[in-house]
Design an enzyme around this catalytic site. Structure first.
Site, mmCIF file in Angstrom:
data_model
loop_
_atom_site.group_PDB
_atom_site.id
_atom_site.type_symbol
_atom_site.label_atom_id
_atom_site.label_comp_id
_atom_site.label_asym_id
_atom_site.label_seq_id
_atom_site.Cartn_x
_atom_site.Cartn_y
_atom_site.Cartn_z
ATOM 1 C CB SER A 40 -0.953 -0.060 1.209
ATOM 2 O OG SER A 40 -1.998 0.853 1.080
ATOM 3 C CG ASP A 163 -4.414 -1.762 0.708
ATOM 4 O OD1 ASP A 163 -3.467 -2.492 1.075
ATOM 5 O OD2 ASP A 163 -4.586 -0.603 1.122
#
Length: 282
Positions: A40, A163
């Protein structure tokens, strides 16, 4: 025998400024690692680190992040993305952007780079590498940073990704399996506080209609994260892992921030980095 060294930055939205502090201190102290694993926002931190751009991440978190183009409800309405990943990793970061990545330096640095994303269709972890980054193409960071429901999945080569934190949030086993002897793990939550499921239940319910496998991963993210942190702690006992984590969240969460909180979190990361040289040389 030369120790092979790696670093993991787990990201965590605005809390990830902790890792920015760690890496700025490392640059000042002339410390590098053989391989960086980014999840991320942690993957974005690492691009600046590999490119040797001291202070770049700090500016993104403390200045650009307060612009509505960067992350806002307005952006969500307009682009279906609370955080406008194209603005962050395109408009600002491309060669003609406001603070471009020094791509030549990034490419020339021999440090390896792995970015974790979650395949939205089957829920599997996808590990992109440095060869997936090219001039003005930071798509793998967008894929790794696409928070489910707050963002649309990011499509690369026809495959939608979310993510990386929902598939392999703390890829410590991956780093050791890849042959690294010493691994620095940067967490952005308190080291001894377990992650809870409750915040993921609502988004998982929404996600189930379009990407059921990713929804299942999201629902179990708390368990995956807690298990991987527990594993990192086991490896820390035998000297293979060093965990750096903040002692407070300073009021920050993945998608909410204050200037003071960001500054304090950055300084906490900067201070925590003091432990790295001794660990890597142990």
């Amino acid at each position: 025998m030369t120790m092979k060294t790696a670093m993991i930055d787990v990201g965590g939205g605005f809390r990830a400024i902790f890792g920015a502090g760690v890496m700025d201190r490392m640059m000042e102290d002339g410390i590098s690692v053989d391989h960086c694993y980014g999840v991320s926002a942690g993957s974005a931190n690492m691009v600046s680190f590999i490119a040797g751009q001291h202070g770049r991440n700090h500016k993104f978190y403390t200045e650009y992040a307060f612009r509505k183009e960067y992350a806002s409800f307005e952006s969500y309405i307009r682009n279906h993305n609370f955080a406008n990943l194209d603005y962050v990793y395109g408009t600002l970061s491309n060669h003609d952007g406001e603070y471009p990545v020094d791509y030549a330096a990034f490419e020339a640095n021999p440090t390896g780079f792995t970015v974790v994303a979650c395949n939205a269709e089957d829920g599997s972890a996808k590990y992109f590498d440095k060869s997936d980054v090219s001039y003005d193409n930071f798509d793998i960071m967008k894929a790794s940073s696409a928070v489910p429901v707050a963002c649309e999945p990011y499509v690369i080569d026809g495959i939608p990704y979310y993510d990386g934190g929902i598939a392999d949030p703390v890829p410590v086993q991956k780093a050791l399996d890849d042959g690294y002897d010493r691994v620095v793990v940067i967490l952005t939550r308190l080291k001894d506080v377990l992650r809870e499921q409750k915040k993921d239940i609502g988004p998982a319910r929404i996600l189930r209609h379009t990407y059921p496998a990713a929804a299942e991963r999201l629902l179990n993210r708390y368990r995956t994260y807690n298990d991987e942190v527990a594993l990192a702690k086991e490896y820390e006992k035998d000297g293979r892992v060093l965990i750096l984590a903040p002692e407070s969240l300073y009021g920050l969460s993945t998608l909410s921030k204050s200037f003071e909180g960001l500054e304090r979190m950055y300084r906490a990361g900067y201070a925590a980095a003091e432990a790295i040289p001794d660990f890597l040389n142990s």
